[in-house]
Motif scaffolding. Structure first.
Motif, PDB file in Angstrom:
ATOM      1  N   HIS A 134       0.827  -1.206   0.000  1.00 38.54           N
ATOM      2  CA  HIS A 134       0.000   0.000   0.000  1.00 38.54           C
ATOM      3  C   HIS A 134       0.866   1.263   0.000  1.00 38.54           C
ATOM      4  CE1 HIS A 134      -3.896  -1.877   0.258  1.00 38.54           C
ATOM      5  NE2 HIS A 134      -3.494  -2.638   1.266  1.00 38.54           N
ATOM      6  N   ARG A 135       1.965   1.243   0.735  1.00 38.02           N
ATOM      7  CA  ARG A 135       2.860   2.403   0.719  1.00 38.02           C
ATOM      8  C   ARG A 135       3.403   2.631  -0.699  1.00 38.02           C
ATOM      9  NH1 ARG A 135       7.386   2.870   3.079  1.00 38.02           N
ATOM     10  NH2 ARG A 135       7.949   0.677   3.406  1.00 38.02           N
ATOM     11  N   LEU A 136       3.784   1.534  -1.340  1.00 38.77           N
ATOM     12  CA  LEU A 136       4.327   1.635  -2.687  1.00 38.77           C
ATOM     13  C   LEU A 136       3.266   2.123  -3.679  1.00 38.77           C
ATOM     14  CD1 LEU A 136       7.104   1.089  -3.958  1.00 38.77           C
ATOM     15  CD2 LEU A 136       6.275  -1.177  -4.598  1.00 38.77           C
ATOM     16  N   LEU A 137       2.018   1.723  -3.462  1.00 42.13           N
ATOM     17  CA  LEU A 137       0.931   2.187  -4.322  1.00 42.13           C
ATOM     18  C   LEU A 137       0.719   3.696  -4.180  1.00 42.13           C
ATOM     19  CD1 LEU A 137      -1.571  -0.771  -3.936  1.00 42.13           C
ATOM     20  CD2 LEU A 137      -0.643   0.069  -6.108  1.00 42.13           C
ATOM     21  N   HIS A 138       0.873   4.219  -2.975  1.00 39.35           N
ATOM     22  CA  HIS A 138       0.753   5.666  -2.799  1.00 39.35           C
ATOM     23  C   HIS A 138       1.897   6.400  -3.489  1.00 39.35           C
ATOM     24  CE1 HIS A 138      -2.768   6.518  -0.304  1.00 39.35           C
ATOM     25  NE2 HIS A 138      -2.568   5.329   0.244  1.00 39.35           N
ATOM     26  N   PHE A 139       3.083   5.840  -3.437  1.00 36.43           N
ATOM     27  CA  PHE A 139       4.199   6.399  -4.181  1.00 36.43           C
ATOM     28  C   PHE A 139       3.890   6.386  -5.678  1.00 36.43           C
ATOM     29  CE2 PHE A 139       8.135   4.933  -6.483  1.00 36.43           C
ATOM     30  CZ  PHE A 139       8.693   6.199  -6.655  1.00 36.43           C
ATOM     31  N   ALA A 140       3.362   5.276  -6.155  1.00 31.02           N
ATOM     32  CA  ALA A 140       3.010   5.162  -7.572  1.00 31.02           C
ATOM     33  C   ALA A 140       1.941   6.180  -7.961  1.00 31.02           C
ATOM     34  CB  ALA A 140       2.529   3.742  -7.880  1.00 31.02           C
ATOM     35  N   ALA A 141       0.976   6.406  -7.069  1.00 28.68           N
ATOM     36  CA  ALA A 141      -0.080   7.387  -7.348  1.00 28.68           C
ATOM     37  C   ALA A 141       0.512   8.773  -7.532  1.00 28.68           C
ATOM     38  CB  ALA A 141      -1.101   7.390  -6.220  1.00 28.68           C
ATOM     39  N   GLU A 142       1.497   9.097  -6.716  1.00 30.74           N
ATOM     40  CA  GLU A 142       2.159  10.393  -6.801  1.00 30.74           C
ATOM     41  C   GLU A 142       2.836  10.581  -8.158  1.00 30.74           C
ATOM     42  OE1 GLU A 142       5.881  11.473  -4.448  1.00 30.74           O
ATOM     43  OE2 GLU A 142       4.275  12.259  -3.179  1.00 30.74           O
ATOM     44  N   LYS A 143       3.256   9.479  -8.754  1.00 31.20           N
ATOM     45  CA  LYS A 143       3.947   9.517 -10.041  1.00 31.20           C
ATOM     46  C   LYS A 143       3.013   9.207 -11.214  1.00 31.20           C
ATOM     47  CE  LYS A 143       7.801  10.258  -7.899  1.00 31.20           C
ATOM     48  NZ  LYS A 143       8.404  11.615  -7.931  1.00 31.20           N
ATOM     49  N   GLY A 144       1.721   9.065 -10.926  1.00 37.41           N
ATOM     50  CA  GLY A 144       0.765   8.798 -11.990  1.00 37.41           C
ATOM     51  C   GLY A 144       0.814   7.383 -12.522  1.00 37.41           C
ATOM     52  N   ARG A 145       1.292   6.419 -11.710  1.00 37.32           N
ATOM     53  CA  ARG A 145       1.431   5.032 -12.182  1.00 37.32           C
ATOM     54  C   ARG A 145       0.724   4.040 -11.268  1.00 37.32           C
ATOM     55  NH1 ARG A 145       2.609   5.286 -17.182  1.00 37.32           N
ATOM     56  NH2 ARG A 145       3.402   3.153 -17.129  1.00 37.32           N
ATOM     57  N   ARG A 146      -0.237   4.519 -10.504  1.00 40.53           N
ATOM     58  CA  ARG A 146      -0.875   3.630  -9.540  1.00 40.53           C
ATOM     59  C   ARG A 146      -1.668   2.510 -10.215  1.00 40.53           C
ATOM     60  NH1 ARG A 146      -3.306   5.182  -3.773  1.00 40.53           N
ATOM     61  NH2 ARG A 146      -3.854   3.101  -3.079  1.00 40.53           N
ATOM     62  N   ASP A 147      -2.416   2.809 -11.246  1.00 40.22           N
ATOM     63  CA  ASP A 147      -3.208   1.781 -11.916  1.00 40.22           C
ATOM     64  C   ASP A 147      -2.314   0.685 -12.473  1.00 40.22           C
ATOM     65  OD1 ASP A 147      -5.464   3.202 -11.317  1.00 40.22           O
ATOM     66  OD2 ASP A 147      -5.796   3.955 -13.351  1.00 40.22           O
ATOM     67  N   GLU A 192       1.523   7.460   6.514  1.00 36.71           N
ATOM     68  CA  GLU A 192       0.371   8.254   6.935  1.00 36.71           C
ATOM     69  C   GLU A 192      -0.719   8.263   5.867  1.00 36.71           C
ATOM     70  OE1 GLU A 192      -2.469  10.472   8.703  1.00 36.71           O
ATOM     71  OE2 GLU A 192      -0.797   9.349   9.598  1.00 36.71           O
ATOM     72  N   GLU A 193      -0.328   8.226   4.599  1.00 37.82           N
ATOM     73  CA  GLU A 193      -1.307   8.165   3.526  1.00 37.82           C
ATOM     74  C   GLU A 193      -2.130   6.877   3.599  1.00 37.82           C
ATOM     75  OE1 GLU A 193       1.897  10.950   2.031  1.00 37.82           O
ATOM     76  OE2 GLU A 193       1.729   9.219   3.332  1.00 37.82           O
ATOM     77  N   VAL A 194      -1.459   5.771   3.913  1.00 32.24           N
ATOM     78  CA  VAL A 194      -2.164   4.494   4.067  1.00 32.24           C
ATOM     79  C   VAL A 194      -3.117   4.564   5.244  1.00 32.24           C
ATOM     80  CG1 VAL A 194      -1.918   2.024   4.517  1.00 32.24           C
ATOM     81  CG2 VAL A 194      -0.262   3.194   3.039  1.00 32.24           C
ATOM     82  N   ARG A 195      -2.634   5.074   6.375  1.00 32.85           N
ATOM     83  CA  ARG A 195      -3.463   5.147   7.579  1.00 32.85           C
ATOM     84  C   ARG A 195      -4.644   6.093   7.377  1.00 32.85           C
ATOM     85  NH1 ARG A 195      -1.869   0.529   8.878  1.00 32.85           N
ATOM     86  NH2 ARG A 195       0.092   0.321  10.035  1.00 32.85           N
ATOM     87  N   ALA A 196      -4.430   7.162   6.641  1.00 28.29           N
ATOM     88  CA  ALA A 196      -5.529   8.101   6.385  1.00 28.29           C
ATOM     89  C   ALA A 196      -6.632   7.428   5.582  1.00 28.29           C
ATOM     90  CB  ALA A 196      -5.002   9.328   5.651  1.00 28.29           C
ATOM     91  N   ASP A 197      -6.251   6.628   4.584  1.00 30.98           N
ATOM     92  CA  ASP A 197      -7.256   5.876   3.821  1.00 30.98           C
ATOM     93  C   ASP A 197      -8.034   4.946   4.729  1.00 30.98           C
ATOM     94  OD1 ASP A 197      -6.617   7.035   1.419  1.00 30.98           O
ATOM     95  OD2 ASP A 197      -5.593   5.292   0.584  1.00 30.98           O
ATOM     96  N   GLU A 198      -7.334   4.285   5.630  1.00 31.39           N
ATOM     97  CA  GLU A 198      -7.990   3.311   6.503  1.00 31.39           C
ATOM     98  C   GLU A 198      -8.904   3.993   7.513  1.00 31.39           C
ATOM     99  OE1 GLU A 198      -4.697  -0.269   6.212  1.00 31.39           O
ATOM    100  OE2 GLU A 198      -4.453   1.209   7.803  1.00 31.39           O
ATOM    101  N   ARG A 199      -8.488   5.151   8.001  1.00 33.27           N
ATOM    102  CA  ARG A 199      -9.364   5.898   8.909  1.00 33.27           C
ATOM    103  C   ARG A 199     -10.631   6.352   8.184  1.00 33.27           C
ATOM    104  NH1 ARG A 199      -4.353   8.181  10.630  1.00 33.27           N
ATOM    105  NH2 ARG A 199      -4.716  10.047   9.361  1.00 33.27           N
ATOM    106  N   GLU A 200     -10.474   6.766   6.928  1.00 32.52           N
ATOM    107  CA  GLU A 200     -11.633   7.215   6.169  1.00 32.52           C
ATOM    108  C   GLU A 200     -12.580   6.055   5.889  1.00 32.52           C
ATOM    109  OE1 GLU A 200     -13.834  10.280   4.106  1.00 32.52           O
ATOM    110  OE2 GLU A 200     -12.494  10.103   5.819  1.00 32.52           O
ATOM    111  N   ALA A 201     -12.020   4.882   5.612  1.00 24.40           N
ATOM    112  CA  ALA A 201     -12.865   3.699   5.404  1.00 24.40           C
ATOM    113  C   ALA A 201     -13.697   3.423   6.651  1.00 24.40           C
ATOM    114  CB  ALA A 201     -11.998   2.489   5.055  1.00 24.40           C
ATOM    115  N   ALA A 202     -13.052   3.502   7.818  1.00 23.02           N
ATOM    116  CA  ALA A 202     -13.768   3.273   9.075  1.00 23.02           C
ATOM    117  C   ALA A 202     -14.857   4.331   9.280  1.00 23.02           C
ATOM    118  CB  ALA A 202     -12.789   3.284  10.244  1.00 23.02           C
ATOM    119  N   ARG A 203     -14.547   5.574   8.941  1.00 25.45           N
ATOM    120  CA  ARG A 203     -15.530   6.647   9.107  1.00 25.45           C
ATOM    121  C   ARG A 203     -16.750   6.427   8.227  1.00 25.45           C
ATOM    122  NH1 ARG A 203     -17.493  11.260   7.202  1.00 25.45           N
ATOM    123  NH2 ARG A 203     -16.404  11.088   5.206  1.00 25.45           N
ATOM    124  N   LEU A 204     -16.524   5.854   7.050  1.00 25.21           N
ATOM    125  CA  LEU A 204     -17.614   5.610   6.118  1.00 25.21           C
ATOM    126  C   LEU A 204     -18.363   4.317   6.420  1.00 25.21           C
ATOM    127  CD1 LEU A 204     -15.882   6.679   2.780  1.00 25.21           C
ATOM    128  CD2 LEU A 204     -17.649   7.928   4.030  1.00 25.21           C
TER     129      LEU A 204
END
Length: 239
Positions: free
Chosen positions: A102-115, A166-178
């Motif tokens: 998940h950390r690596l996916l956030h890095f990839a998202a920053e570079k436009g390569r997440r998909d 922190e980006e991973v944890r923020a996603d997980e907190r938002e999932a819990a909130r929803l």
């Protein structure tokens, strides 16, 4: 319109659900105006890095399944994956901690390569003989490079436990909130929620409804998704 998808690379229903959603999106008349954002969710967040075991063993020990139940579940998933044109190894796969993925996916998202990286991680976990969890960081660096990312930078990210944590944890907190208790979990324009690997037809209806009406109500499918049950995976409730 934005569609957010919470998922985990270790979740077979996320693998199948993404293919079904992609099929619905491809046929959606306004697909060029839909932004898809993939968000992080760990099914086994307490598992230590390096603690890897066969999927069938994990299912029997962590979720209380019998060997026969675990094998039947994997066979069923294999058939469902095949129906979506996906390769799926029903035996011999490993299960491990996915936080670094998940950390690596956030890095990839920053570079436009997440998909691109997401597709490669799913393929590596569900379709390839090589384990995604037992070969160390260099296996992930190899996949990152295949996705078009700088290998040295990917290696640096993986070597720093705090990078994108922190980006991973923020996603997980938002999932819990929803109210997400399992994955895959789809949120359309923060107006509609769809829980589980629903059919392409259900996703098509959700896209049309969200687009037409442009708060998150109770997710379709309810809040009682079983652990890798009929169409979703939830974290274990016992050790």
């Amino acid at each position: 319109m934005r569609v957010e998808i919470w998922s985990d690379i270790a979740c077979p229903w996320c693998y199948v659900g993404k293919a079904r959603f992609d099929k619905a999106l491809a046929a959606f008349p306004h697909r060029d105006r839909v932004e898809v954002v993939h968000r992080s969710f760990e099914l086994d967040p307490d598992r230590a890095k390096g603690d890897t075991q066969p999927v069938l063993t994990m299912l029997t020990r962590k979720y209380g399944m019998s060997q026969a139940q675990a094998e039947a579940g994997e066979d069923n998933l294999g058939a469902l994956a095949a129906a979506e044109g996906l390769a799926y190894r029903t035996r011999g796969r490993d299960h491990g901690n996915t936080f670094d993925l998940h950390r690596l996916l956030h890095f990839a998202a920053e570079k436009g390569r997440r998909d691109e990286l997401l597709a490669l991680l799913y393929r590596a976990n569900f379709a390839e003989e090589r384990s995604l969890f037992t070969e160390g960081d260099e296996r992930l660096v190899e996949l990152a490079a295949e996705a078009g990312l700088d290998a040295d930078r990917a290696r640096e990210v993986l070597a720093d436990p705090g990078a994108y944590a922190e980006e991973v944890r923020a996603d997980e907190r938002e999932a819990a909130r929803l109210g997400a208790t399992g994955v895959p979990f789809f949120v359309l324009d923060r107006a509609y929620g769809v829980s589980g690997a629903q059919s392409a037809e259900v996703f098509a209806q959700a896209l049309a409804q969200a687009w037409g009406e442009r708060s998150v109500p109770e997710p379709a499918g309810g809040q009682d998704a079983a652990v890798c049950g009929p169409d979703a995976c939830a974290p274990p409730t016992h050790g």
